[in-house]
Design a protein around this motif. Structure first.
Motif, PDB file in Angstrom:
ATOM      1  N   SER A   1       0.829  -1.206   0.000  1.00  0.00           N
ATOM      2  CA  SER A   1       0.000   0.000   0.000  1.00  0.00           C
ATOM      3  C   SER A   1       0.860   1.251   0.000  1.00  0.00           C
ATOM      4  O   SER A   1       1.989   1.249   0.496  1.00  0.00           O
ATOM      5  CB  SER A   1      -0.904   0.029   1.248  1.00  0.00           C
TER       6      SER A   1
ATOM      7  N   ARG B   1       0.082   5.772   0.286  1.00  0.00           N
ATOM      8  CA  ARG B   1      -0.882   6.864   0.381  1.00  0.00           C
ATOM      9  C   ARG B   1      -0.248   8.109  -0.222  1.00  0.00           C
ATOM     10  O   ARG B   1       0.772   8.609   0.278  1.00  0.00           O
ATOM     11  CB  ARG B   1      -1.251   7.140   1.828  1.00  0.00           C
TER      12      ARG B   1
ATOM     13  N   ARG C   1      -9.768  -0.982  -4.679  1.00  0.00           N
ATOM     14  CA  ARG C   1      -8.388  -0.980  -4.195  1.00  0.00           C
ATOM     15  C   ARG C   1      -7.924   0.417  -3.788  1.00  0.00           C
ATOM     16  O   ARG C   1      -7.149   0.555  -2.839  1.00  0.00           O
ATOM     17  CB  ARG C   1      -7.449  -1.531  -5.268  1.00  0.00           C
ATOM     18  N   PHE C   2      -8.362   1.431  -4.510  1.00  0.00           N
ATOM     19  CA  PHE C   2      -7.946   2.812  -4.253  1.00  0.00           C
ATOM     20  C   PHE C   2      -9.110   3.588  -3.636  1.00  0.00           C
ATOM     21  O   PHE C   2     -10.275   3.336  -3.961  1.00  0.00           O
ATOM     22  CB  PHE C   2      -7.531   3.509  -5.540  1.00  0.00           C
TER      23      PHE C   2
ATOM     24  N   GLN D   1      -5.432   6.802  -1.292  1.00  0.00           N
ATOM     25  CA  GLN D   1      -4.984   5.598  -0.601  1.00  0.00           C
ATOM     26  C   GLN D   1      -5.014   4.451  -1.591  1.00  0.00           C
ATOM     27  O   GLN D   1      -6.061   4.153  -2.175  1.00  0.00           O
ATOM     28  CB  GLN D   1      -5.912   5.288   0.585  1.00  0.00           C
ATOM     29  N   MET D   2      -3.878   3.812  -1.776  1.00  0.00           N
ATOM     30  CA  MET D   2      -3.754   2.741  -2.757  1.00  0.00           C
ATOM     31  C   MET D   2      -3.397   1.448  -2.034  1.00  0.00           C
ATOM     32  O   MET D   2      -2.325   1.354  -1.420  1.00  0.00           O
ATOM     33  CB  MET D   2      -2.678   3.092  -3.784  1.00  0.00           C
ATOM     34  N   ASN D   3      -4.293   0.477  -2.105  1.00  0.00           N
ATOM     35  CA  ASN D   3      -4.071  -0.821  -1.469  1.00  0.00           C
ATOM     36  C   ASN D   3      -3.976  -1.919  -2.524  1.00  0.00           C
ATOM     37  O   ASN D   3      -4.415  -1.743  -3.658  1.00  0.00           O
ATOM     38  CB  ASN D   3      -5.225  -1.135  -0.508  1.00  0.00           C
ATOM     39  N   ASN D   4      -3.420  -3.041  -2.127  1.00  0.00           N
ATOM     40  CA  ASN D   4      -3.292  -4.192  -3.027  1.00  0.00           C
ATOM     41  C   ASN D   4      -2.696  -3.761  -4.376  1.00  0.00           C
ATOM     42  O   ASN D   4      -3.230  -4.073  -5.443  1.00  0.00           O
ATOM     43  CB  ASN D   4      -4.647  -4.870  -3.240  1.00  0.00           C
ATOM     44  N   LEU D   5      -1.596  -3.067  -4.305  1.00  0.00           N
ATOM     45  CA  LEU D   5      -0.978  -2.542  -5.519  1.00  0.00           C
ATOM     46  C   LEU D   5      -0.465  -3.654  -6.417  1.00  0.00           C
ATOM     47  O   LEU D   5      -0.016  -4.718  -5.943  1.00  0.00           O
ATOM     48  CB  LEU D   5       0.157  -1.591  -5.154  1.00  0.00           C
TER      49      LEU D   5
END
Length: 126
Positions: free
Chosen positions: A17, A19, A67-68, A82-86
């Motif tokens: 992740s 941010r 995801r975002f 916020q960026m998750n599981n990139l």
């Protein structure tokens, strides 16, 4: 004029992740809808996410939905992504942009935006 400065990019492994932040100065931040775009080498700039001036309405590209998360804090003159599981496909230079809240323009069309930051690089490795 609105000056935008992005930060928070970096190198992260797939599944991780980050941010991103976009700090605004100049005219009243709450007068603008905000957006995030990205551009990878050899590719066109593409829409990632948008948020209305109030923060009530948000928009996402299909590739990042779930995801975002885009958000904003008008008291701090800052927008966030916020960026998750990139994924490796998320690797790009990420730009924030501002478009006036007056009138009717498309959140996903980069021509709608009057002001842009310099970008922050996000690199996702396997």
């Amino acid at each position: 004029q609105v000056q935008l400065v992005e930060s928070g990019g970096g190198l992260v492994q797939a599944g991780g992740s980050l941010r991103l932040s976009c700090a605004a100065s100049g005219r009243t931040f709450s007068s603008y809808h905000m957006g995030w775009f990205r551009q990878a080498p050899g590719k066109e700039r593409e829409f990632v996410a948008g948020i209305s001036w109030s923060g009530i309405n948000t928009y996402y590209a299909d590739s990042v939905k779930g995801r975002f998360t885009i958000s904003r804090d008008n008291a701090k003159n800052t927008a966030y992504l916020q960026m998750n599981n990139l994924k490796p496909d998320d690797t790009a230079n990420y730009y924030c942009a501002a478009r006036p809240s007056s009138g009717h323009s498309s959140a996903s069309n980069f021509n709608s935006y009057d002001f842009w930051g310099q970008g922050t690089q996000v690199t996702v490795s396997l």
